[in-house]
Design a protein around this motif. Structure first.
Motif, PDB file in Angstrom:
ATOM      1  N   GLY A 169      -0.035  83.552   6.976  1.00 18.37           N
ATOM      2  CA  GLY A 169      -0.426  84.751   6.253  1.00 18.37           C
ATOM      3  C   GLY A 169      -1.856  84.729   5.750  1.00 18.37           C
ATOM      4  O   GLY A 169      -2.605  83.760   5.934  1.00 18.37           O
ATOM      5  N   LEU A 170      -2.232  85.815   5.061  1.00 18.05           N
ATOM      6  CA  LEU A 170      -3.603  86.000   4.586  1.00 18.05           C
ATOM      7  C   LEU A 170      -3.711  85.950   3.067  1.00 18.05           C
ATOM      8  O   LEU A 170      -4.788  85.717   2.534  1.00 18.05           O
TER       9      LEU A 170
ATOM     10  N   VAL B 295      -7.045  78.688  11.066  1.00 16.74           N
ATOM     11  CA  VAL B 295      -6.481  79.880  11.705  1.00 16.74           C
ATOM     12  C   VAL B 295      -5.283  80.331  10.888  1.00 16.74           C
ATOM     13  O   VAL B 295      -4.441  79.526  10.490  1.00 16.74           O
ATOM     14  N   HIS B 296      -5.199  81.654  10.642  1.00 13.22           N
ATOM     15  CA  HIS B 296      -4.115  82.241   9.868  1.00 13.22           C
ATOM     16  C   HIS B 296      -3.047  82.784  10.812  1.00 13.22           C
ATOM     17  O   HIS B 296      -3.362  83.437  11.813  1.00 13.22           O
TER      18      HIS B 296
ATOM     19  N   VAL C 261      -3.953  85.058  14.132  1.00 13.44           N
ATOM     20  CA  VAL C 261      -3.112  85.368  15.290  1.00 13.44           C
ATOM     21  C   VAL C 261      -1.783  85.881  14.745  1.00 13.44           C
ATOM     22  O   VAL C 261      -1.144  85.206  13.942  1.00 13.44           O
ATOM     23  N   GLY C 262      -1.378  87.067  15.159  1.00 13.75           N
ATOM     24  CA  GLY C 262      -0.118  87.587  14.642  1.00 13.75           C
ATOM     25  C   GLY C 262       0.167  88.990  15.123  1.00 13.75           C
ATOM     26  O   GLY C 262      -0.083  89.326  16.282  1.00 13.75           O
TER      27      GLY C 262
ATOM     28  N   LYS D  23      -7.664  63.114  13.702  1.00 11.41           N
ATOM     29  CA  LYS D  23      -6.962  63.816  14.773  1.00 11.41           C
ATOM     30  C   LYS D  23      -5.711  64.498  14.205  1.00 11.41           C
ATOM     31  O   LYS D  23      -4.742  64.727  14.918  1.00 11.41           O
ATOM     32  N   HIS D  24      -5.763  64.801  12.920  1.00  6.93           N
ATOM     33  CA  HIS D  24      -4.647  65.482  12.269  1.00  6.93           C
ATOM     34  C   HIS D  24      -4.960  66.967  12.094  1.00  6.93           C
ATOM     35  O   HIS D  24      -6.103  67.340  11.832  1.00  6.93           O
ATOM     36  N   VAL D  25      -3.915  67.777  12.207  1.00 10.19           N
ATOM     37  CA  VAL D  25      -4.010  69.204  11.906  1.00 10.19           C
ATOM     38  C   VAL D  25      -2.987  69.522  10.820  1.00 10.19           C
ATOM     39  O   VAL D  25      -1.793  69.227  10.968  1.00 10.19           O
ATOM     40  N   ALA D  26      -3.449  70.085   9.721  1.00 10.48           N
ATOM     41  CA  ALA D  26      -2.555  70.479   8.638  1.00 10.48           C
ATOM     42  C   ALA D  26      -1.940  71.836   8.964  1.00 10.48           C
ATOM     43  O   ALA D  26      -2.636  72.769   9.354  1.00 10.48           O
ATOM     44  N   VAL D  27      -0.620  71.922   8.817  1.00  6.46           N
ATOM     45  CA  VAL D  27       0.098  73.173   9.076  1.00  6.46           C
ATOM     46  C   VAL D  27       0.910  73.512   7.836  1.00  6.46           C
ATOM     47  O   VAL D  27       1.812  72.758   7.452  1.00  6.46           O
ATOM     48  N   LEU D  28       0.593  74.634   7.199  1.00  7.20           N
ATOM     49  CA  LEU D  28       1.310  75.055   5.997  1.00  7.20           C
ATOM     50  C   LEU D  28       2.176  76.268   6.317  1.00  7.20           C
ATOM     51  O   LEU D  28       1.670  77.301   6.757  1.00  7.20           O
ATOM     52  N   ILE D  29       3.495  76.111   6.104  1.00  8.82           N
ATOM     53  CA  ILE D  29       4.440  77.200   6.341  1.00  8.82           C
ATOM     54  C   ILE D  29       5.298  77.391   5.088  1.00  8.82           C
ATOM     55  O   ILE D  29       5.449  76.467   4.290  1.00  8.82           O
ATOM     56  N   PRO D  30       5.893  78.571   4.911  1.00  5.77           N
ATOM     57  CA  PRO D  30       6.668  78.807   3.696  1.00  5.77           C
ATOM     58  C   PRO D  30       8.015  78.097   3.666  1.00  5.77           C
ATOM     59  O   PRO D  30       8.467  77.647   2.616  1.00  5.77           O
TER      60      PRO D  30
END
Length: 290
Positions: free
Chosen positions: A84-85, A103-104, A117-118, A21-28
């Motif tokens: 980002g892409l 999802v990007h 989405v952006g 039930k985890h979602v990985a979120v990668l941000i700069p």
């Protein structure tokens, strides 16, 4: 269970069910309010659905992003949100082979099977440049730091519009790969203002740079916009309180986070999507600095 102090082991559950039930979120970055707004919206959307976020900070480094993603995969995430892409070939293959819904964020893709989405960073950069041209400015510099893909897309929009107007000059590009900050904005402003012939407007790639430039203008006794116009990007906190208030491009960070999380929820639960790419646009906010 209460008497024994029993706590379920999510790792064991994920191993048994092949799903967590985890979602990985990668941000700069976390130091940029832009990503804080986005993360809060993601959390508000995913938590009521029973999902927890595992946040990774990439520092705009492709190798760091790859390493973080490999570490996140050990937790068998139910889904992934990435910023980002543009990424390394190894990271792209890892995402493709994992089979985990992804999802990007912050950019748009027309590639089949890629969910995003952006907004169009290039078009947003072009819109600000057109605004400055319409106000009568002709020597419009572009000041940038960090030089991540989205910054370079805004630069492309600026170049396109100035080239079309016959006003593009390579010497008007002030690009510094160092981290973006108020202090960097002040330094860039002072460097640009020493340029000859003098510029009459500066479009900064992010509001923290533009805010730093406005503070530097106050210190130097330069009038904005009479002597030089200043514009920013993202409409960060405090931009409307500057002297003068900062003209900028407002990006819908919270809406992007919410919409991306909702898209990911549908992917994780096998629901059909109406579209694989959601353009939430941008808004040019004209204030006193231009």
């Amino acid at each position: 269970a209460d008497k024994l102090g029993y706590m379920p082991d999510p790792a064991a559950r994920a191993l048994a069910s092949q799903r967590s039930k985890h979602v990985a979120v990668l941000i700069p970055m976390l130091s940029n309010a832009l990503f804080v707004d986005l993360l809060e919206a993601v959390q508000r959307t995913l938590h009521p659905a029973g999902y927890q976020t595992l946040i990774g900070i990439t520092h705009y480094n492709a190798l760091e992003e790859e390493q973080l993603l490999r570490e996140q995969m050990l937790h068998r995430p139910a889904g992934i949100l990435v910023t980002g892409l543009e990424r390394s070939e190894a990271t792209r293959k890892l995402l493709d082979k994992s089979g985990v819904p992804c999802v990007h964020l912050m950019e748009l893709s027309s590639q089949p099977g890629l969910h995003s989405v952006g907004l169009s960073q290039t078009e947003a950069g072009a819109a600000m440049t057109r605004h400055l041209l319409a106000r009568g400015y002709r020597r419009i510099a572009f000041g940038a730091a960090q030089l991540d893909p989205r910054t370079l897309q805004r630069l492309a929009g600026w170049r396109r519009e100035l080239t079309a107007a016959g006003l593009h000059d390579k010497t008007l590009e002030w690009l510094n790969p160092a981290p973006s900050s108020l202090a960097m904005g002040g330094q860039l402003f002072e460097q640009i203002m020493r340029q000859q012939p003098a510029v009459d407007a500066i479009f900064f790639c992010n509001d923290d740079l533009a805010q730093g430039a406005l503070l530097a203008a106050l210190r130097l006794g330069l009038r904005v916009p009479e002597q030089v116009a200043i514009a920013g990007f993202n409409d960060l906190t405090g931009s409307d309180q500057m002297l003068p208030p900062l003209t900028t491009v407002r990006t819908p960070r919270a809406r992007i986070g919410e919409a991306a999380a909702q898209m990911l929820l549908r992917l994780m639960t096998g629901q059909a999507l109406e579209t694989s790419s959601i353009d939430l646009g941008y808004e040019l906010v004209e204030r006193g600095s231009t």
